[in-house]
Design a protein around this motif. Structure first.
Motif, PDB file in Angstrom:
ATOM      1  N   GLY A  75      40.133  56.665  31.544  1.00 37.37           N
ATOM      2  CA  GLY A  75      40.769  55.451  31.050  1.00 37.37           C
ATOM      3  C   GLY A  75      40.730  55.330  29.540  1.00 37.37           C
ATOM      4  N   LYS A  76      41.069  54.132  29.051  1.00 37.02           N
ATOM      5  CA  LYS A  76      41.182  53.885  27.616  1.00 37.02           C
ATOM      6  C   LYS A  76      39.843  53.476  27.017  1.00 37.02           C
ATOM      7  CE  LYS A  76      46.051  52.501  27.640  1.00 37.02           C
ATOM      8  NZ  LYS A  76      47.024  51.429  27.321  1.00 37.02           N
ATOM      9  N   THR A 128      49.353  57.484  31.405  1.00 38.62           N
ATOM     10  CA  THR A 128      50.034  57.678  30.124  1.00 38.62           C
ATOM     11  C   THR A 128      51.536  57.623  30.384  1.00 38.62           C
ATOM     12  OG1 THR A 128      49.831  60.062  30.464  1.00 38.62           O
ATOM     13  CG2 THR A 128      48.211  59.014  29.047  1.00 38.62           C
ATOM     14  N   ASP A 186      42.626  61.023  30.511  1.00 36.85           N
ATOM     15  CA  ASP A 186      43.511  60.948  31.680  1.00 36.85           C
ATOM     16  C   ASP A 186      43.521  62.294  32.387  1.00 36.85           C
ATOM     17  OD1 ASP A 186      45.461  60.498  33.563  1.00 36.85           O
ATOM     18  OD2 ASP A 186      47.133  60.583  32.148  1.00 36.85           O
ATOM     19  N   GLN A 224      42.463  57.823  25.084  1.00 36.50           N
ATOM     20  CA  GLN A 224      42.441  57.751  26.536  1.00 36.50           C
ATOM     21  C   GLN A 224      42.101  59.094  27.173  1.00 36.50           C
ATOM     22  OE1 GLN A 224      46.016  56.091  28.106  1.00 36.50           O
ATOM     23  NE2 GLN A 224      45.467  56.388  30.236  1.00 36.50           N
ATOM     24  N   ALA A 262      45.529  60.746  23.644  1.00 37.17           N
ATOM     25  CA  ALA A 262      45.129  60.993  25.029  1.00 37.17           C
ATOM     26  C   ALA A 262      44.747  62.449  25.209  1.00 37.17           C
ATOM     27  CB  ALA A 262      46.254  60.613  25.988  1.00 37.17           C
ATOM     28  N   THR A 310      43.000  53.144  20.147  1.00 36.83           N
ATOM     29  CA  THR A 310      42.491  53.565  21.449  1.00 36.83           C
ATOM     30  C   THR A 310      42.715  55.059  21.641  1.00 36.83           C
ATOM     31  OG1 THR A 310      44.582  53.063  22.566  1.00 36.83           O
ATOM     32  CG2 THR A 310      42.922  51.324  22.504  1.00 36.83           C
TER      33      THR A 310
END
Length: 323
Positions: free
Chosen positions: A156-157, A211, A181, A179, A111, A177
């Protein structure tokens, strides 16, 4: 015969002649592979590979799908005609029965607050490998190391697929994935603060964030207990028996929440209600005071309490709006 390997029985020239087209002697093959070749003889013959009978076609061609695990292997091929004359052959192979291994470095889930994210990793195998990210070739450095710049155009993812393939076709696919955020956590109360022993209050609520891991909640600067999506903390009341409470949160990317703020009153009031002639002993206990916005009142009846302006309150039956 061309590129095929051929062995003829040197004693009996009428023995079958056996050729192996693929794989070549000494070749590197996957754990499961095809053997193909031909038996040359004017009369019907029987072919066995490592003791297993392999059917031959009318023109003498044959094929066998073999599984041989991993490592160096030697196969025994024997062709026998109707008279019992034989031709034998050994085929040595190096079997690679393992698919490449993909390792991503760093902490998952990946992330960031940025529009791109760098992810590194390594592909390991006993031979050379190639790799693709979402169908596009990626460069592998010495030892199979790689670095990916992942595009994250929206919040988002985002899902990516990494595929590694070795020289004999063994393949590993890994989906992961990353992400983006940039949103701060959202805090809320789940219930009004309640008084606890020794002049303390327990405050509790919920926290929502994209998250979920690494969330930190601070109540007046001290860490609260976070369990999944809920948080709670004990607040001590000062000498004036009231305290201002400020609740803040941040996620592991540093996104900071809008704080929750309130003032707790530590006084315990006993409020006696005159409930007309029918229930002169009706009583309720109020934590704080009637003017406190989150007052909790417990009644010995099942009647409903409604707070109204100027610190007044009205109790009424659940079946009626009258009090």
């Amino acid at each position: 015969v061309g590129s095929e390997m051929c062995i003829r029985d040197s004693i009996n020239t009428e023995a079958p002649m056996l050729t192996v087209a693929t794989p070549k002697h000494g070749a590197l093959v996957p754990g499961t592979f095809w053997l193909r070749g031909k038996v040359h003889h004017p009369t019907p013959t029987t072919l066995r590979i490592d003791g297993t009978t392999v059917p031959t076609k009318a023109d003498g061609t044959w094929e066998l799908r073999a599984e041989r695990g991993n490592g160096a292997r030697t196969l025994e091929l024997v062709a026998t005609d109707e008279s019992g004359r034989k031709t034998s052959q050994q085929l040595s192979l190096n079997v690679d029965g393992f698919a490449p291994r993909i390792t991503l470095t760093g902490t998952a889930p990946f992330a960031t607050t940025a529009t791109t994210m760098s992810v590194t990793g390594r592909i390991t195998d006993q031979g050379d490998c190639t790799a693709q990210l979402d169908g596009k070739d990626i460069a592998l450095a010495a030892g199979g190391a790689f670095a990916l710049d992942l595009p994250l155009p929206t919040e988002g993812k985002h899902t990516f697929t990494l595929v590694a393939k070795d020289s004999v076709g063994n393949q590993t696919e890994r989906e992961f994935t990353a992400q983006r955020d940039t949103q701060a956590p959202k805090l809320s109360w789940t219930a009004p603060p309640r008084e606890v022993p020794a002049g303390e209050f327990e405050v509790r609520g919920t926290i929502e964030d994209a998250t979920a891991d690494g969330l930190v909640v601070l109540v007046n600067g001290a860490a609260a207990k976070v369990d999944g999506r809920t948080w709670r903390a004990i607040v001590e009341v000062d000498s004036k028996r009231q305290v201002a409470v400020k609740v803040e949160a941040r996620d592991r990317l540093g996104n900071q929440s809008t704080p929750l703020q309130t003032t707790l009153l530590g006084r315990l009031d006993l409020v006696t209600l005159a409930w007309g002639q029918a229930a002169p002993d009706a009583r309720a206990v109020a934590i704080g005071s009637a003017s406190y916005p989150s007052i909790v009142i417990e009644s010995r009846t099942q009647m409903r309490l409604v707070l109204v302006p100027a610190g007044k309150f009205v109790m009424g039956s659940p079946a009626s709006e009258e009090g």
